[in-house]
Scaffold this motif. Structure first.
Motif, mmCIF file in Angstrom:
data_model
loop_
_atom_site.group_PDB
_atom_site.id
_atom_site.type_symbol
_atom_site.label_atom_id
_atom_site.label_comp_id
_atom_site.label_asym_id
_atom_site.label_seq_id
_atom_site.Cartn_x
_atom_site.Cartn_y
_atom_site.Cartn_z
ATOM 1 N N VAL A 121 -70.236 -129.177 49.912
ATOM 2 C CA VAL A 121 -69.892 -130.680 49.304
ATOM 3 C C VAL A 121 -69.621 -130.712 47.947
ATOM 4 C CG1 VAL A 121 -70.972 -132.858 49.266
ATOM 5 C CG2 VAL A 121 -71.347 -131.508 51.345
ATOM 6 N N VAL A 122 -70.679 -130.019 47.074
ATOM 7 C CA VAL A 122 -70.583 -130.176 45.659
ATOM 8 C C VAL A 122 -69.418 -129.402 45.019
ATOM 9 C CG1 VAL A 122 -72.320 -128.299 45.236
ATOM 10 C CG2 VAL A 122 -71.744 -130.279 43.584
ATOM 11 N N ALA A 123 -69.003 -128.345 45.872
ATOM 12 C CA ALA A 123 -67.881 -127.536 45.632
ATOM 13 C C ALA A 123 -66.753 -128.507 45.645
ATOM 14 C CB ALA A 123 -67.829 -126.292 46.180
ATOM 15 N N SER A 124 -66.423 -129.225 46.519
ATOM 16 C CA SER A 124 -65.346 -130.004 46.632
ATOM 17 C C SER A 124 -64.870 -131.136 45.637
ATOM 18 C CB SER A 124 -65.334 -130.774 48.227
ATOM 19 O OG SER A 124 -65.467 -129.903 49.227
ATOM 20 N N LYS A 125 -66.341 -131.629 45.147
ATOM 21 C CA LYS A 125 -66.315 -132.415 44.102
ATOM 22 C C LYS A 125 -65.815 -131.876 42.771
ATOM 23 C CE LYS A 125 -69.670 -135.260 41.144
ATOM 24 N NZ LYS A 125 -69.347 -134.381 39.789
ATOM 25 N N LEU A 126 -66.313 -130.792 42.567
ATOM 26 C CA LEU A 126 -65.921 -130.142 41.285
ATOM 27 C C LEU A 126 -64.526 -129.761 41.240
ATOM 28 C CD1 LEU A 126 -69.144 -127.693 40.981
ATOM 29 C CD2 LEU A 126 -68.555 -129.751 39.534
ATOM 30 N N VAL A 127 -63.840 -129.357 42.322
ATOM 31 C CA VAL A 127 -62.540 -129.055 42.211
ATOM 32 C C VAL A 127 -61.757 -130.402 41.802
ATOM 33 C CG1 VAL A 127 -60.405 -128.287 43.552
ATOM 34 C CG2 VAL A 127 -62.543 -127.206 43.760
ATOM 35 N N ALA A 128 -62.118 -131.669 42.691
ATOM 36 C CA ALA A 128 -61.390 -132.889 42.364
ATOM 37 C C ALA A 128 -61.727 -133.301 40.962
ATOM 38 C CB ALA A 128 -61.953 -133.901 43.464
ATOM 39 N N ASP A 129 -62.900 -133.064 40.531
ATOM 40 C CA ASP A 129 -63.093 -133.339 39.075
ATOM 41 C C ASP A 129 -62.028 -132.669 38.199
ATOM 42 O OD1 ASP A 129 -65.097 -135.279 39.807
ATOM 43 O OD2 ASP A 129 -66.782 -134.002 39.303
ATOM 44 N N GLY A 130 -62.105 -131.307 38.542
ATOM 45 C CA GLY A 130 -61.108 -130.176 37.959
ATOM 46 C C GLY A 130 -59.841 -130.992 37.697
ATOM 47 N N VAL A 131 -59.203 -131.857 38.630
ATOM 48 C CA VAL A 131 -57.867 -132.152 38.499
ATOM 49 C C VAL A 131 -58.025 -133.463 37.623
ATOM 50 C CG1 VAL A 131 -56.227 -133.217 39.867
ATOM 51 C CG2 VAL A 131 -57.271 -131.116 40.670
ATOM 52 N N LEU A 132 -58.894 -134.225 37.789
ATOM 53 C CA LEU A 132 -59.138 -135.480 37.169
ATOM 54 C C LEU A 132 -59.296 -135.259 35.509
ATOM 55 C CD1 LEU A 132 -61.628 -137.315 39.476
ATOM 56 C CD2 LEU A 132 -59.311 -137.838 39.242
ATOM 57 N N LYS A 133 -60.252 -134.308 35.218
ATOM 58 C CA LYS A 133 -60.391 -133.659 33.808
ATOM 59 C C LYS A 133 -59.058 -133.156 33.247
ATOM 60 C CE LYS A 133 -63.989 -130.980 34.355
ATOM 61 N NZ LYS A 133 -64.709 -130.128 34.317
ATOM 62 N N GLY A 134 -58.236 -132.511 34.123
ATOM 63 C CA GLY A 134 -56.794 -131.771 33.612
ATOM 64 C C GLY A 134 -55.906 -132.934 33.236
ATOM 65 N N ALA A 135 -56.065 -133.911 34.167
ATOM 66 C CA ALA A 135 -55.162 -135.134 34.191
ATOM 67 C C ALA A 135 -55.691 -136.193 33.002
ATOM 68 C CB ALA A 135 -54.934 -135.834 35.351
ATOM 69 N N GLN A 136 -56.513 -135.919 32.364
ATOM 70 C CA GLN A 136 -57.313 -136.772 31.203
ATOM 71 C C GLN A 136 -57.644 -138.094 31.634
ATOM 72 O OE1 GLN A 136 -55.389 -136.428 27.268
ATOM 73 N NE2 GLN A 136 -54.456 -134.637 28.239
ATOM 74 N N LEU A 137 -57.949 -137.917 33.272
ATOM 75 C CA LEU A 137 -58.503 -139.384 33.934
ATOM 76 C C LEU A 137 -60.271 -139.134 33.712
ATOM 77 C CD1 LEU A 137 -56.242 -139.416 36.902
ATOM 78 C CD2 LEU A 137 -55.872 -140.648 34.630
ATOM 79 N N MET A 138 -60.376 -139.377 32.462
ATOM 80 C CA MET A 138 -61.996 -139.206 32.139
ATOM 81 C C MET A 138 -62.853 -140.310 32.971
ATOM 82 S SD MET A 138 -61.901 -136.302 31.350
ATOM 83 C CE MET A 138 -63.525 -135.948 30.605
#
Length: 451
Positions: A371-388
């Motif tokens: 579960v938390v692994a899925s969150k962290l991948v999605a968070d990685g995309v959001l951070k990379g897109a600067q959608l903080m």
């Protein structure tokens, strides 16, 4: 740039590119966590259970320092990735020099604060009297060596932004192994106690920091620019800050949340503290590894947005999910079924409370790593897109739920076990939010993100 270790993340099969880029990152963070695990293991095996509790107790405060270093790491890394993908080498170099200057000032402030108020921070988390002295010694040594941690993390962020994940791995592999031997020498041979654990770590981190910064400088000289890049830019500092500050706040509030949880745990005695200190190191080993992979996904995302390759962002997300789930399988099996052996490695003669605490903690959390692994991948995309903004919402949801529920559950008949049950609740709700925000992202639109 003619460096074979560097990877252009905007070309090639996304799955193959991510595996090639992220696996060394995964290995790097495993070795980096060995620093803390070695400290706890050597303290527990060669000094005693109270020493293990002291190092573990101080660790929760050191996470606040790490929040700042990781924030500067990811802020610099994402902006450098963007300019690297866009082939804008002038702004790339200015981003790096601006980060180093600003981080140096921030680091000086943090070290001064830590040296002056270490004792106050330990009192704040209800540190028991029998481990207070050792906790303070370890924390003071860590604080003095924090500049090495800060600039080493910035260096690794630069390596990652330029597609080079192998160099940090090599540094960490060497320094982590050296740290284990130095820990043993300082503690078992020189009988320096908890102070020996701290000094061994500081020396190894210092060597890694200086060496990695030298390699960064050497690599940057290989990038030619049409004119001399400015040494400092307030506009670029603003770009870095828009990523770094939310990341620092996120990590800091998580650390504060952990400190609150630690203060709740401390009410249950040294046995529970020691069991938690051992098991949370094992948990953090894997969660931090997943977070590092998340940062790799951020670098991948940022480079591709810089190169205006939005389709590859979607492909990278799917590849990232498959990658982290595959890595979760052996860790789940190991922690769930063999947690007792892992916990026992930290202590020569563990008490019943320490063993019970550590094993239950791992059994409750391990099944939810997917579960938390899925969150962290999605968070990685959001951070990379600067959608903080989205990243902050799902992260704070996780934190608030975990802290509040830990406090409430600890007051029930579940006792300390109730504290550990708060983790899955926070992870599950936050993951649902993070995945939702990912599907709202601009990679599902036709327009390119502007900066």
């Amino acid at each position: 740039m003619s460096n074979k270790k560097m990877i252009d993340l905007t070309v090639g099969n996304p799955s193959s590119v991510l595996w090639a880029f992220c696996l060394p990152l995964f290995g790097s963070i495993i070795f980096q966590q060995l620093y803390n695990i070695a400290d706890s293991l050597i303290a527990g095996r060669f000094i005693g259970e109270n020493a293990l509790a002291a190092v573990g107790n101080s660790y929760e405060i050191t996470l606040i320092y790490l929040a700042f270093s990781f924030g500067c790491n990811i802020g610099c890394s994402i902006i450098v990735s963007f300019y690297y993908g866009a082939k804008d080498y002038i702004n790339l170099k200015t981003t790096i020099s601006t980060t180093i200057i600003a981080s140096g000032i921030l680091c000086a402030i943090l070290v001064a604060f830590g040296l002056l108020f270490s004792g106050n921070l330990l009192h704040l988390i209800n540190t028991p009297d029998n481990i207070f002295s050792d906790s303070k010694v370890y924390l003071l040594i860590y604080t003095a060596g924090f500049p090495f941690v800060m600039f080493y993390n910035i260096a690794t962020g630069i390596f990652s932004a330029l597609g080079d994940s192998k160099t940090p791995f090599m540094f960490l592999a060497c320094s982590s192994v050296a740290n284990i031997f130095m820990d043993i020498y300082f503690v078992a041979v020189l009988k320096m106690g908890v102070a020996g654990v701290g000094w061994a770590t500081l020396i190894c981190q210092g060597i890694s920091c200086v060496t990695s910064l030298w390699v960064v400088w050497r690599n940057l000289r290989m990038i030619s620019c049409s004119k001399k890049p400015p040494l400092f830019s307030f506009s670029i500092l603003k770009q870095i800050s828009q990523i770094a500050i939310p990341s620092i706040l996120q990590q800091s509030f998580i650390s504060i949340g952990n400190i609150i949880i630690q203060s709740v745990i401390n009410q249950f005695g040294a046995g529970v503290i020691a069991g938690y200190a051992a098991s949370v190191k094992l948990n953090n080993l894997f969660i931090t590894a997943l977070t590092t992979l998340s940062n790799g996904v951020s670098n991948y995302t940022s480079q591709n947005i810089g190169a205006k390759q939005l389709k590859r962002v979607r492909e990278g997300f799917r590849a990232g999910i498959k990658m982290v789930w595959l890595l979760c399988v052996p860790i789940l099996i190991l922690y769930f079924f063999k947690g007792d052996l892992l916990i026992r490695a930290f202590m020569t003669d563990p008490t019943a409370d320490a063993m019970k605490t550590g094993v239950i903690f791992l059994k409750i959390l391990a099944p939810f790593y997917f579960v938390v692994a899925s969150k962290l991948v999605a968070d990685g995309v959001l951070k990379g897109a600067q959608l903080m903004k989205y990243f902050m919402i799902d992260t704070f949801t996780d934190l608030i739920l975990r802290v509040v529920l830990a406090i409430l559950f600890a007051k029930t008949s579940l006792g300390s076990t109730g504290i550990w049950m708060a983790w899955p609740f926070g992870w599950s709700i936050a993951t649902a939010l993070s995945i939702y925000f990912y599907y709202k992202g601009p990679w599902n639109q036709k327009t390119v993100i502007s900066h």
